[in-house]
Design a protein around this motif. Sequence first.
Motif, mmCIF file in Angstrom:
data_model
loop_
_atom_site.group_PDB
_atom_site.id
_atom_site.type_symbol
_atom_site.label_atom_id
_atom_site.label_comp_id
_atom_site.label_asym_id
_atom_site.label_seq_id
_atom_site.Cartn_x
_atom_site.Cartn_y
_atom_site.Cartn_z
ATOM 1 N N GLY A 44 0.891 -1.026 -0.280
ATOM 2 C CA GLY A 44 -0.411 0.029 0.355
ATOM 3 C C GLY A 44 1.042 0.922 0.028
ATOM 4 O O GLY A 44 2.274 1.320 0.250
ATOM 5 N N LEU A 45 0.500 2.043 -0.144
ATOM 6 C CA LEU A 45 0.816 3.798 -0.766
ATOM 7 C C LEU A 45 0.610 4.643 0.613
ATOM 8 O O LEU A 45 -0.551 4.256 1.502
ATOM 9 C CB LEU A 45 0.732 4.189 -1.291
ATOM 10 N N GLU A 46 1.966 4.587 1.739
ATOM 11 C CA GLU A 46 1.360 5.935 2.236
ATOM 12 C C GLU A 46 2.655 7.033 2.212
ATOM 13 O O GLU A 46 3.298 6.934 2.003
ATOM 14 C CB GLU A 46 1.860 4.763 4.201
ATOM 15 N N LEU A 47 2.470 7.978 3.105
ATOM 16 C CA LEU A 47 3.250 8.689 3.353
ATOM 17 C C LEU A 47 4.282 8.502 4.680
ATOM 18 O O LEU A 47 3.583 7.497 5.307
ATOM 19 C CB LEU A 47 2.347 9.964 3.999
ATOM 20 N N LYS A 48 5.614 9.212 4.310
ATOM 21 C CA LYS A 48 7.057 8.568 5.692
ATOM 22 C C LYS A 48 6.244 9.000 6.743
ATOM 23 O O LYS A 48 5.729 10.234 6.800
ATOM 24 C CB LYS A 48 7.667 8.929 5.361
ATOM 25 N N ARG A 49 6.400 8.876 7.847
ATOM 26 C CA ARG A 49 5.910 9.172 9.509
ATOM 27 C C ARG A 49 7.149 9.807 9.013
ATOM 28 O O ARG A 49 6.228 11.235 9.207
ATOM 29 C CB ARG A 49 6.303 7.865 9.899
ATOM 30 N N PHE A 50 8.458 10.558 9.051
ATOM 31 C CA PHE A 50 9.158 11.119 9.259
ATOM 32 C C PHE A 50 9.559 12.184 7.320
ATOM 33 O O PHE A 50 9.704 10.832 6.987
ATOM 34 C CB PHE A 50 10.027 10.945 9.857
ATOM 35 N N GLY A 51 10.057 13.020 7.651
ATOM 36 C CA GLY A 51 10.807 13.631 6.236
ATOM 37 C C GLY A 51 10.144 13.934 5.524
ATOM 38 O O GLY A 51 10.051 13.997 4.393
ATOM 39 N N LEU A 52 8.385 14.633 5.477
ATOM 40 C CA LEU A 52 7.199 15.095 4.836
ATOM 41 C C LEU A 52 8.174 16.433 3.855
ATOM 42 O O LEU A 52 8.666 16.395 4.786
ATOM 43 C CB LEU A 52 6.194 15.274 5.785
ATOM 44 N N MET A 53 7.774 15.997 2.657
ATOM 45 C CA MET A 53 8.784 16.964 1.592
ATOM 46 C C MET A 53 7.561 17.796 1.566
ATOM 47 O O MET A 53 6.759 16.738 0.925
ATOM 48 C CB MET A 53 9.809 16.806 1.410
ATOM 49 N N ILE A 54 7.185 19.139 1.019
ATOM 50 C CA ILE A 54 6.325 19.414 0.644
ATOM 51 C C ILE A 54 6.481 20.921 -0.532
ATOM 52 O O ILE A 54 7.259 20.649 -0.476
ATOM 53 C CB ILE A 54 5.196 20.219 1.377
ATOM 54 N N GLN A 55 6.405 21.047 -1.544
ATOM 55 C CA GLN A 55 5.951 21.751 -2.438
ATOM 56 C C GLN A 55 5.427 22.679 -3.069
ATOM 57 O O GLN A 55 4.197 21.863 -2.646
ATOM 58 C CB GLN A 55 6.483 21.085 -3.900
ATOM 59 N N PRO A 56 5.287 23.628 -3.609
ATOM 60 C CA PRO A 56 4.394 24.969 -3.793
ATOM 61 C C PRO A 56 3.098 23.993 -4.955
ATOM 62 O O PRO A 56 3.911 23.283 -5.943
ATOM 63 C CB PRO A 56 5.207 25.580 -4.340
ATOM 64 N N LEU A 57 1.999 24.357 -4.790
ATOM 65 C CA LEU A 57 1.004 24.347 -5.749
ATOM 66 C C LEU A 57 1.624 24.780 -6.823
ATOM 67 O O LEU A 57 1.257 25.197 -8.100
ATOM 68 C CB LEU A 57 -0.191 24.219 -5.468
#
Length: 93
Positions: free
Chosen positions: A76-89
Amino acid sequence: MLTIEVFPDDVKVEPRVMPGKDGKPPRTIYEQDAYAHLGGRFPTQMKLQIEEGQPPYAAGKYTPHSSSYIVNNFGGLELKRFGLMIQPLEIDI
């Protein structure tokens, strides 16, 4: 698409000290408030973990960066527990 929003009031990094366990020293983590739009009437407040010395994310709308996803042990696909990076929409030109 998951939208994460940082409001102007939340363009700041807040340190939080985690007490040490089993003789280990305490450690400081750095966080920034943001809001996840999960489909309800109002966005849900969340915490973005910030690296020490990293400037806070600017106000605006973001989405998780592709490096923030993993495939778990069950495929299954999931978000990492640590190390979330975001990028501008949206990028202002």
